[in-house]
Write an enzyme that holds these catalytic residues in place. Structure first.
Site, short mmCIF file in Angstrom:
data_model
loop_
_atom_site.label_atom_id
_atom_site.label_comp_id
_atom_site.label_asym_id
_atom_site.label_seq_id
_atom_site.Cartn_x
_atom_site.Cartn_y
_atom_site.Cartn_z
N ASP A 1 0.81 -1.22 0.00
CA ASP A 1 0.00 0.00 0.00
C ASP A 1 0.84 1.26 0.00
O ASP A 1 0.41 2.30 -0.48
CB ASP A 1 -0.93 0.01 1.22
CG ASP A 1 -2.00 -1.07 1.13
OD1 ASP A 1 -2.51 -1.30 0.01
OD2 ASP A 1 -2.31 -1.68 2.16
N ASP B 1 1.80 -2.15 4.52
CA ASP B 1 0.59 -2.75 3.97
C ASP B 1 -0.46 -2.72 5.06
O ASP B 1 -0.18 -3.05 6.22
CB ASP B 1 0.87 -4.18 3.51
CG ASP B 1 -0.08 -4.65 2.43
OD1 ASP B 1 -0.66 -3.80 1.73
OD2 ASP B 1 -0.25 -5.88 2.29
N TYR B 2 -1.65 -2.31 4.70
CA TYR B 2 -2.75 -2.18 5.65
C TYR B 2 -3.65 -3.40 5.56
O TYR B 2 -3.99 -3.85 4.46
CB TYR B 2 -3.56 -0.91 5.36
CG TYR B 2 -2.69 0.32 5.28
CD1 TYR B 2 -2.09 0.83 6.42
CD2 TYR B 2 -2.45 0.94 4.07
CE1 TYR B 2 -1.27 1.95 6.34
CE2 TYR B 2 -1.64 2.06 3.99
CZ TYR B 2 -1.05 2.56 5.14
OH TYR B 2 -0.24 3.65 5.06
#
Length: 146
Positions: free
Chosen positions: A30, A43-44
């Site tokens: 992300d 990264d979520y």
């Protein structure tokens, strides 16, 4: 074209012949960012690990990473970033000095004991072995001659 920078656009990068550029543009999580000369991938994740903040311990995050194979995902992300940095920085790139690692932010766990953060930086040897493998070179088994 006011406000638009000319040059290589993402779609052009995917069509380019540079595999490092294609890999980097296609697999970076992300967010890719730099702090104090080190590069990171964030990264979520929106995984539900429980109904209370207390469910988001480091152990629970690590278990979710393994269960959902995010370990494979972050290896690919870091391989792509590794290849990109090698192509852009040349001799100035050293994995141990420039690679920060991967941060997974479990958004539902922001108030939990782990603050929803799982961070890892794999050993250089692992990323370099993946790099060789993706270049078509077989992995060497311990105790066997190449």
């Amino acid at each position: 074209m006011i406000g638009r920078r000319r040059g290589l656009q993402p779609a052009d990068a995917m069509r380019s012949g540079d595999p490092a550029r294609r890999a980097a543009d296609g697999a970076m999580g992300d967010l890719t960012f730099r702090v104090d000369g080190c590069y990171y991938v964030a990264d979520y994740k929106s995984n539900r690990l429980g109904s209370r903040d207390a469910h988001y311990t480091q152990e629970a995050l690590e278990s979710a990473v393994l269960e959902h194979r995010y370990d494979l995902q972050y290896a690919i992300y870091l391989l792509a970033l590794h290849r990109y940095l090698k192509s852009r920085l040349g001799d100035r790139y050293d994995y141990d000095q420039r690679m920060g690692g991967v941060a997974y932010f479990f958004l539902r766990g922001i108030k939990g004991p782990s603050r929803g953060l799982h961070f890892i930086k794999p050993q250089r040897e692992m990323i370099e072995a993946l790099d060789r493998l993706f270049d078509g070179h077989p992995l060497k088994e311990p105790g066997h001659a190449a």
